[in-house]
Design an enzyme around this catalytic site. Structure first.
Site, short mmCIF file in Angstrom:
data_model
loop_
_atom_site.label_atom_id
_atom_site.label_comp_id
_atom_site.label_asym_id
_atom_site.label_seq_id
_atom_site.Cartn_x
_atom_site.Cartn_y
_atom_site.Cartn_z
CB THR A 166 3.00 -1.37 -4.26
OG1 THR A 166 3.62 -1.37 -5.54
CG2 THR A 166 3.93 -1.96 -3.23
CD GLU B 254 4.34 -3.26 -14.06
OE1 GLU B 254 3.42 -3.95 -14.48
OE2 GLU B 254 5.52 -3.40 -14.45
CE LYS C 90 6.65 -2.72 -6.65
NZ LYS C 90 7.45 -2.44 -7.82
CB CYS D 117 7.96 3.08 -5.42
SG CYS D 117 6.69 3.07 -6.68
P1 NAD Z 1 -1.01 7.56 -9.54
O1 NAD Z 1 -1.33 8.44 -8.41
O2 NAD Z 1 -0.21 8.08 -10.69
O3 NAD Z 1 -2.37 6.98 -10.17
C1 NAD Z 1 -3.41 6.47 -9.42
C2 NAD Z 1 -4.73 6.90 -10.07
O4 NAD Z 1 -5.80 6.21 -9.42
C3 NAD Z 1 -5.04 8.40 -9.94
O5 NAD Z 1 -5.20 8.96 -11.23
C4 NAD Z 1 -6.34 8.44 -9.12
O6 NAD Z 1 -7.22 9.47 -9.54
C5 NAD Z 1 -6.94 7.08 -9.41
N1 NAD Z 1 -7.91 6.63 -8.41
C6 NAD Z 1 -7.78 6.61 -7.07
N2 NAD Z 1 -8.87 6.07 -6.49
C7 NAD Z 1 -9.72 5.73 -7.51
C8 NAD Z 1 -11.00 5.12 -7.56
N3 NAD Z 1 -11.62 4.73 -6.45
N4 NAD Z 1 -11.58 4.94 -8.76
C9 NAD Z 1 -10.95 5.33 -9.90
N5 NAD Z 1 -9.72 5.90 -9.90
C10 NAD Z 1 -9.12 6.10 -8.73
O7 NAD Z 1 -0.29 6.27 -8.93
P2 NAD Z 1 0.75 5.30 -9.64
O8 NAD Z 1 2.12 5.88 -9.58
O9 NAD Z 1 0.20 4.84 -10.94
O10 NAD Z 1 0.74 4.08 -8.63
C11 NAD Z 1 -0.35 3.21 -8.52
C12 NAD Z 1 0.05 2.01 -7.70
O11 NAD Z 1 1.13 1.31 -8.35
C13 NAD Z 1 0.58 2.34 -6.30
O12 NAD Z 1 0.17 1.34 -5.41
C14 NAD Z 1 2.09 2.29 -6.47
O13 NAD Z 1 2.74 1.97 -5.28
C15 NAD Z 1 2.25 1.19 -7.47
N6 NAD Z 1 3.47 1.25 -8.29
C16 NAD Z 1 3.90 2.45 -8.79
C17 NAD Z 1 5.03 2.49 -9.61
C18 NAD Z 1 5.54 3.79 -10.17
O14 NAD Z 1 6.63 3.80 -10.72
N7 NAD Z 1 4.81 4.87 -10.07
C19 NAD Z 1 5.69 1.32 -9.93
C20 NAD Z 1 5.21 0.10 -9.44
C21 NAD Z 1 4.10 0.10 -8.62
C1 UDX Z 2 11.30 1.98 -8.51
C2 UDX Z 2 11.74 0.56 -8.83
O1 UDX Z 2 13.00 0.59 -9.52
C3 UDX Z 2 10.70 -0.14 -9.68
O2 UDX Z 2 11.08 -1.50 -9.91
C4 UDX Z 2 9.36 -0.09 -8.95
O3 UDX Z 2 8.37 -0.70 -9.72
C5 UDX Z 2 8.98 1.34 -8.63
O4 UDX Z 2 10.03 1.97 -7.88
P1 UDX Z 2 11.27 4.29 -9.82
O5 UDX Z 2 11.07 4.87 -8.47
O6 UDX Z 2 10.35 4.67 -10.92
O7 UDX Z 2 11.23 2.70 -9.73
O8 UDX Z 2 12.75 4.64 -10.33
P2 UDX Z 2 14.20 4.08 -9.94
O9 UDX Z 2 14.98 3.94 -11.17
O10 UDX Z 2 14.14 2.89 -9.08
O11 UDX Z 2 14.83 5.28 -9.13
C6 UDX Z 2 14.35 5.64 -7.84
C7 UDX Z 2 15.25 6.70 -7.24
O12 UDX Z 2 16.53 6.18 -6.93
C8 UDX Z 2 15.50 7.88 -8.18
O13 UDX Z 2 15.48 9.08 -7.45
C9 UDX Z 2 16.87 7.60 -8.73
O14 UDX Z 2 17.53 8.75 -9.15
C10 UDX Z 2 17.54 6.98 -7.51
N1 UDX Z 2 18.69 6.12 -7.84
C11 UDX Z 2 18.52 5.01 -8.59
C12 UDX Z 2 19.95 6.42 -7.32
O15 UDX Z 2 20.12 7.41 -6.62
N2 UDX Z 2 21.00 5.59 -7.61
C13 UDX Z 2 20.86 4.47 -8.37
O16 UDX Z 2 21.86 3.76 -8.58
C14 UDX Z 2 19.58 4.17 -8.87
#
Ligand code: NAD
Ligand code: UDX
Length: 462
Positions: free
Chosen positions: A132, A161, A220, A276
């Site tokens: 993101t 994503e 996003k 996020c």
């Molecule tokens: P994360 O911290 O779980 O994973 C990121 C990984 O990238 C780490 O393992 C880190 O070691 C690696 N990394 C960092 N720099 C690197 C480099 N230069 N080369 C190789 N590896 C490297 O993060 P995440 O939760 O997977 O999120 C990744 C991105 O996706 C973020 O921008 C986040 O905002 C976005 N996103 C997250 C979610 C979610 O639910 N977690 C959902 C949608 C989008």
């Molecule tokens: C969120 C977005 O939903 C997802 O689309 C994006 O890609 C990443 O960020 P995530 O943070 O993994 O996903 O979980 P989500 O289900 O959105 O919950 C986020 C937080 O809100 C949690 O702490 C959850 O407990 C809370 N929540 C969610 C509430 O308190 N009330 C609700 O009705 C829904």
């Protein structure tokens, strides 16, 4: 024809997303790379229950495709060199230093990836922003990639994503939409088509939306801001419900039946957590401010302010209800993860509630089915409120919920794990100090039943 994909970043997004792509595209070799050796080792663990991310359904997919067409490796350069499509899925946390500290997204990992790709690539590549990112980041990535002057052509796509943790596999298999933003040039459109072809292996064409890069990047941040806004809106109402005798669950149901509003994401809670929402809204606020759009910035910042208030309100309520002191009292926390079905604790409300209560000298007993003591302590230590030894002394962790609640003055439900609903609450009541309080930060327990047992029950907005 795309035959090789690489993903930089084996985290909560990179791991599950690539596992599903590998499963659905048997003719594509997918390599997920990361600098974190321990994380890659865990992804390669013989027992797929030990992979670093707890996500229902993920071990089964990894078992099926790992070693076939899904690989986890630390050989970043090799994977970049071989791939036709490179996903960048590294973390983009809130900056903790310098300009934009506490607001802007820290893009240092993104820039490192771009520089690495520029250095290594010897053939044309499609580079996909999966992380993101602030709107217009593709411009910066392109400028780094094009700086080598070695004739290699790069196309930058934005493919954010939308998976949520705990339901990642379901979300990836049946996405509401796949969003792909790309350049309007012929080459840009060709790159978009290559990625559309990958997703078309399992996603219907009407669910694949293509836009320009900036719309995709901004969509996003917008989606997360809207989702979080709904939670802060219902949480704001929960406080009013508590003052007026209205029941927030009834209010949510009543408004959710309006098809223009819809029933989802209206659960009042102790406050949203996760990696996020807060990060992305702060980033949106920062971007708006940087364009001088102060009203836009203030509007979205209120979502965060409300969320902070909701977390503080929960801990203050505990203190107030326990006769204005929790010093040396045992408070049992059920749940530490930011939501159920994940081992992720980033920005979890539990961390902030525990921190407030430790300030009041409470002893916190914690049980979470998927979170380790090490993680709980590192979450608290990260706040730097007190010395690590003090956190050690204030937190006792358990792997049994009944022992957690024994002799406790109060129970606080911080995560909505399904198992909490099924406990023998009579047995728990018997083992606690009296009066026995329950603060249900997720409104998952049956108030009438608990009151019948003898508990003093406090939910959110009820
Ligand atoms: P994360 O911290 O779980 O994973 C990121 C990984 O990238 C780490 O393992 C880190 O070691 C690696 N990394 C960092 N720099 C690197 C480099 N230069 N080369 C190789 N590896 C490297 O993060 P995440 O939760 O997977 O999120 C990744 C991105 O996706 C973020 O921008 C986040 O905002 C976005 N996103 C997250 C979610 C979610 O639910 N977690 C959902 C949608 C989008
Ligand atoms: C969120 C977005 O939903 C997802 O689309 C994006 O890609 C990443 O960020 P995530 O943070 O993994 O996903 O979980 P989500 O289900 O959105 O919950 C986020 C937080 O809100 C949690 O702490 C959850 O407990 C809370 N929540 C969610 C509430 O308190 N009330 C609700 O009705 C829904």
């Amino acid at each position: 024809m795309i035959t090789k994909i690489c993903c930089i970043g084996a985290g909560y997004v990179g791991g599950p997303t690539m596992a599903v792509i590998a499963q659905k595209c048997p003719n594509i070799q997918v390599t997920v790379v990361d600098l974190n050796v321990e994380r890659i080792q865990a992804w390669n663990d013989d027992n797929t229950n030990n992979i670093p991310i707890y996500e229902p359904g993920l071990p089964q997919i990894v078992t099926e495709v790992r070693g076939e067409n899904l690989f986890f490796s630390t050989e970043v350069d090799k994977a970049i060199d071989e791939a036709q499509i490179i996903f960048i899925s590294v973390n983009t946390p809130t900056k903790t230093y310098g300009k934009g500290k506490g607001m802007a997204a820290d893009l240092k990992y993104i820039e490192l990836c771009a520089r690495q790709i520029a250095k290594v690539a010897k053939s044309d590549k499609i580079v996909v922003e999966k992380s993101t990112l602030p709107v217009r980041t593709a411009e910066a990535i392109k400028s780094i990639l094009d700086s080598t002057g070695n004739g290699v052509q790069f196309q930058i796509l934005s493919n954010p994503e939308f998976l949520a943790e705990g339901t990642a596999i379901e979300d990836l298999l049946n996405p509401d939409r796949i969003l792909i933003g790309g350049d309007t040039s012929v080459e840009g459109q060709k790159a978009i088509q290559a990625l559309v072809d990958v997703y078309s292996n399992w996603v219907r064409p009407e669910k694949i939306l293509t836009t320009n890069v900036w719309s995709s990047e901004l969509s996003k941040l917008t989606a997360n801001a809207f989702l979080a806004q709904r939670i802060s809106s219902i949480n704001a109402m929960s406080e009013l419900c508590e003052k007026t005798g209205a029941d927030v669950n009834e209010v949510a149901k009543a408004i959710g039946m309006d098809s223009r509003i819809g029933p989802k994401f209206l659960k009042a809670s102790v406050g949203f957590g996760g990696s996020c929402f807060q990060k992305d809204i702060l980033n949106l606020v920062y971007i708006a401010k940087s364009y001088g759009l102060n009203e836009v910035a203030d509007y979205w910042e209120q979502v965060i302010i409300m969320n902070e208030h909701q977390k503080n309100r929960f801990s203050s309520n505990i203190v107030k209800t326990l006769y204005n002191t929790v010093a040396d009292k045992k408070i049992a926390f059920l749940g530490w993860a930011f939501k159920k079905d994940t081992n992720d604790t980033r920005e979890s409300a539990a961390i902030f509630v525990a921190n407030d209560l430790i300030n009041e000298q409470a002893k916190i007993m914690v049980y979470d089915p998927k979170v380790s003591r090490k993680k709980i302590l590192s979450d608290l230590n990260y706040l730097e409120t007190r010395m690590p030894e003090e956190n050690e002394n204030s937190i006792v962790t358990f792997d049994n919920p009944y022992l957690t609640c024994e002799k406790a003055h109060a129970i606080a439900i911080l995560t909505e794990w399904d198992e909490f609903r099924k406990y023998d609450w009579q047995k728990i009541y018997k083992s606690m100090q009296k009066p026995a309080f329950i603060f249900d930060g997720r409104n998952i327990l049956n108030k009438a039943e608990l009151e019948e047992i003898g508990f003093i029950y406090r939910g959110i907005g009820v």
